[in-house]
Structure formats: structure tokens, C-alpha cells
Motif scaffolding. Structure first.
Motif, short mmCIF file in Angstrom:
data_model
loop_
_atom_site.label_atom_id
_atom_site.label_comp_id
_atom_site.label_asym_id
_atom_site.label_seq_id
_atom_site.Cartn_x
_atom_site.Cartn_y
_atom_site.Cartn_z
N ARG A 1 -17.08 19.15 49.34
CA ARG A 1 -17.10 17.83 49.93
C ARG A 1 -18.14 17.86 50.80
O ARG A 1 -18.52 18.76 51.73
N ALA B 1 -11.01 10.37 58.01
CA ALA B 1 -10.16 9.79 57.05
C ALA B 1 -11.00 9.90 55.73
O ALA B 1 -10.40 10.33 54.46
N VAL B 2 -12.32 9.64 55.81
CA VAL B 2 -13.10 9.65 54.72
C VAL B 2 -13.49 11.03 54.18
O VAL B 2 -13.23 11.34 52.72
N ALA C 1 -10.07 11.91 52.20
CA ALA C 1 -9.67 11.12 51.25
C ALA C 1 -9.61 11.99 49.79
O ALA C 1 -10.62 12.49 49.39
N GLY C 2 -8.46 11.95 49.24
CA GLY C 2 -8.30 12.59 47.91
C GLY C 2 -8.10 13.85 48.04
O GLY C 2 -7.74 14.81 46.88
N SER C 3 -7.92 14.63 49.60
CA SER C 3 -7.76 15.89 49.43
C SER C 3 -6.39 16.54 49.10
O SER C 3 -5.47 15.76 49.34
N VAL D 1 -18.46 4.37 53.04
CA VAL D 1 -18.21 3.95 51.88
C VAL D 1 -19.15 3.08 51.42
O VAL D 1 -19.94 3.27 50.44
N ALA E 1 -15.36 4.23 58.70
CA ALA E 1 -15.13 4.59 57.46
C ALA E 1 -15.53 3.73 56.30
O ALA E 1 -16.16 4.23 55.26
#
Length: 296
Positions: free
Chosen positions: A287, A110-111, A114-116, A164, A160
Motif C-alpha cells: 500500500r 483512515a485512507v 481502508a480495506g485493511s 481520494v 481523506a
């Protein structure tokens, strides 16, 4: 001669990384065998507590304490680390090790996503969701315990958060942040473990086994992974790390006798493929691929 030298130069870090994965999953299998004695919470307290002592002895963070602005990030990082370990071991009470690791992998996936906005990334999401769907008790002859699956998913969410918050805490210095974060993790899980196991945690045999679990699950694999990370391209490292759910399933079969159905094995394969695909896609998009710095 040059080609042979390059091949041997790659083979050693690859072997180190595989050995690290085998070590951490063997530690998890040994920990599961200790559940009947002190419970999952007690084993978590032993593993995290001894890991904190080892890291504190190595990094000696008291030589320069964290600045006021760094304390909050370290506390959040350590709390996420402690809860991740606790929820993961609680999940192992009712679901196989390989499946628990596969579900937990949804956190770093998920991390990474993220934002993809890339179409191929959504295809990898679909493959990971398919793998999770196959693990649910929908007509399988050996249905998966939903409570255990939920706990493993919670561990993934904590993983996750750990990534972060770990990136923020790392600004205080990698080794220092990890040792202080592990200390916070120990303070989070120790009351739970002591409340469940009581003084049974302090018998010599249990303490010795807990130390072995901490070495197998933390000190040794993280050292091997650091050796590999400094000698392998990051994408190659990420792809190899994607094999960890499969390694966990094999370790569970060898050490615990946990056999998976064909559907469950296929589900783990979907999650492994999704993780490897996201890692390679991250290489092309710039990424960072998902990996574990101090989890598991």
C-alpha cells in the motif's frame, strides 16, 4: 568515500523534507497570528487565493483545459482542499497547532487503513485512537476545546476526501489538476473570507502577510517535498512525514508560545507512532503510505 557520498545523498533530501515541514508549520503559526485582524476565514482566503495564483502562474493550465469527464473530479478535489484549509484554520482559533495537526492526521491514516485486514494494522488503529482519546478533556488540567477538536477532525475528513478525489483528478495531469483544484478551493473559501473580513483583506500590509503565508505554507514546502520525494524511498518519505505533528508542536512552542501538557505530548506521540507504523506496514503490504501532496 562511497559511503560518505551515499550518506550526503540521503542527508540533503532529508533536510529538504524537514525544512518543508518547518516551513508549512511556520506558515500556520504566522497565519494564526493574523486571526485577530481578519479572522480565520479571512486568512484562509488569503492563503488559498495566493496559492492558486502562484500555481496557475507556474502550471498555466489554460494551455490545455480539462476534458469533460475530468471536471467533476477536479471540482470535488478542489472543494475538499478548500474546506480542509478552512476547517483547519477555524480549529486553530481554540486549540494548539500541534494538537490540530495531530487530529487532522486521522484523515490520511483512515485512507491508508481502508480495506485493511492485517492484524498489525488494527494495532496501529488502536494506538491512534488512544492518542485521540488522550486529547479529549477527560481530567486533564488544561481541557481541550471540543469545538476546535471537532473542526480539526472535520479537516481530517476533508483531507481523506482530498486524497481520494485527488487521485482521480490527477489523471488530468498532476500540475494542471493541482492548479485547477486550488482555483476551485479559492472560489469555495473566498466568499466566506470576504464575508467575515470585508475590505480589510485588501490593505497592503494584510496582502503582503497573506502572500508570505501562501509561500511558507504552499509554494516552498511542496517544492521541497517534491525534491525529497524524488530522491528518497517512498517508505522513508512517509515515515519522515509522520513527524509533522511533532514539528507543528515545536513550531507552535517557538513561534506562538503554545505549551502542551505531558498528556497532550504523549497523545501526539501516539499518533506519530501510529502513522509511522502504518507507513512501514504499507511498505510490506504494497500500500502507498499516507502523505500530503497539497494540503496542510
Amino acid at each position: 568515500m562511497r559511503g560518505r557520498s551515499e550518506a550526503s545523498g540521503v542527508a540533503l533530501p532529508v533536510l529538504a523534507l524537514v525544512a518543508g515541514m518547518v516551513s508549512i508549520q511556520s506558515g500556520a503559526a504566522l497565519a494564526k497570528g493574523l486571526f485577530p485582524v481578519v479572522g480565520a476565514a479571512g486568512v484562509t482566503a488569503l492563503r488559498v487565493g495566493f496559492s492558486a495564483l502562484i500555481l496557475l502562474a507556474v502550471w498555466r493550465p489554460w494551455r490545455r483545459g480539462p476534458e469533460r469527464g475530468e471536471i467533476g473530479a477536479i471540482v470535488l478535489y478542489g472543494a475538499a482542499l478548500g474546506l480542509m484549509n478552512l476547517l483547519f484554520y477555524l480549529a486553530l482559533r481554540t486549540i494548539p497547532l500541534g494538537i490540530a495537526v495531530a487530529i487532522e492526521f486521522t484523515g490520511p491514516l483512515a485512507v491508508a487503513l481502508a480495506g485493511s485486514r492485517r492484524g498489525i494494522d488494527f494495532a496501529w488503529i488502536g494506538l491512534a485512537v488512544l492518542g485521540l482519546g488522550l486529547l479529549l478533556p477527560l481530567g486533564d488540567t488544561t481541557p481541550l476545546d471540543l469545538t476546535g477538536a471537532a473542526l480539526a477532525l472535520g479537516a481530517g475528513l476533508c483531507w481523506a476526501a482530498y486524497i481520494v478525489f485527488g487521485q482521480r483528478a490527477g489523471r488530468a495531469g498532476g500540475g494542471r489538476a493541482v492548479s485547477l483544484g486550488m482555483l476551485v478551493a479559492a472560489l469555495v473559501v473566498a466568499p466566506v473570507g470576504l464575508g467575515h473580513a470585508g475590505t480589510d483583506l485588501f490593505t497592503p500590509e494584510i496582502l503582503a502577510t497573506g502572500l508570505v503565508i501562501a509561500v511558507l505554507s504552499s509554494a516552498l514546502p511542496y517544492s521541497l517535498e517534491m525534491f525529497a520525494l524524488t530522491r528518497l524511498p517512498r517508505p522513508a518519505f512517509g515515515v519522515l512525514m509522520s513527524l509533522e505533528p511533532a514539528v507543528a508542536a515545536l513550531a507552535a512552542l517557538a513561534l506562538l508560545g503554545e505549551r502542551l501538557t505531558a498528556v497532550q505530548a504523549g497523545a501526539i506521540g501516539c499518533i506519530v507512532a501510529a502513522s509511522a507504523g502504518i507507513t512501514l506496514a504499507g511498505r510490506r503490504s504494497g500500500r502507498k503510505p499516507p502523505n500530503r501532496d497539497a494540503a496542510g
